[in-house]
Design a protein around this motif. Structure first.
Motif, PDB file in Angstrom:
ATOM      1  N   THR A 150       0.830  -1.197   0.000  1.00 44.77           N
ATOM      2  CA  THR A 150       0.000   0.000   0.000  1.00 44.77           C
ATOM      3  C   THR A 150       0.869   1.253   0.000  1.00 44.77           C
ATOM      4  N   TYR A 206       2.441   1.718  -3.369  1.00 45.84           N
ATOM      5  CA  TYR A 206       1.445   2.161  -4.346  1.00 45.84           C
ATOM      6  C   TYR A 206       1.177   3.657  -4.205  1.00 45.84           C
ATOM      7  N   ARG A 207       1.063   4.112  -2.958  1.00 44.37           N
ATOM      8  CA  ARG A 207       0.809   5.542  -2.739  1.00 44.37           C
ATOM      9  C   ARG A 207       1.981   6.395  -3.197  1.00 44.37           C
ATOM     10  N   THR A 247      -5.345   8.182  -4.967  1.00 44.67           N
ATOM     11  CA  THR A 247      -5.362   7.695  -3.587  1.00 44.67           C
ATOM     12  C   THR A 247      -6.769   7.295  -3.160  1.00 44.67           C
ATOM     13  N   ALA A 270      -7.801   4.071  -4.825  1.00 43.75           N
ATOM     14  CA  ALA A 270      -7.151   2.913  -4.208  1.00 43.75           C
ATOM     15  C   ALA A 270      -7.827   2.537  -2.904  1.00 43.75           C
ATOM     16  N   GLU A 315     -11.107   0.774  -3.812  1.00 44.01           N
ATOM     17  CA  GLU A 315     -10.850  -0.581  -4.298  1.00 44.01           C
ATOM     18  C   GLU A 315     -10.363  -1.487  -3.188  1.00 44.01           C
ATOM     19  N   GLY A 316      -9.805  -0.926  -2.123  1.00 39.88           N
ATOM     20  CA  GLY A 316      -9.248  -1.726  -1.040  1.00 39.88           C
ATOM     21  C   GLY A 316     -10.289  -2.310  -0.104  1.00 39.88           C
TER      22      GLY A 316
END
Length: 88
Positions: free
Chosen positions: A10, A13-14, A58, A61, A64-65
């Motif tokens: 995570t 990804y950020r 962000t 994401a 989607e998380g």
């Protein structure tokens, strides 16, 4: 209770999302600045694009998380990954 770390996937990804946002926003700001021949217009457009792109990636994401282990609170353990109440 000790503080839980953000999972590396995570966090990576950020960081990558913001790097992409800065790159795209910089290119957009430079392009608009050269097109209009106005430094401040390019600066405002670049900063606006960086913020808009970075925050939208962000938030996407995070949305989607939901339903994954990374989106669950730390106190739920393995049962947090399932939201339908089924067995592990």
């Amino acid at each position: 209770m000790e503080e839980n770390r953000v999972p590396q996937v995570t966090l990576g990804y950020r960081v990558m999302a913001w790097v992409v946002a800065v790159f795209v926003g910089s290119v957009a700001g430079i392009g608009l600045g050269l097109l209009t021949q106005d430094f401040w217009t390019g600066l405002v457009a670049g900063v606006s694009a960086i913020g808009l792109i970075g925050f939208s990636i962000t938030l996407a994401a995070r949305r989607e998380g939901h339903g994954t282990i990374e989106a669950t609170p730390p106190w739920t353990g393995d049962a947090g990954a399932r939201h339908d109440g089924g067995s592990v």
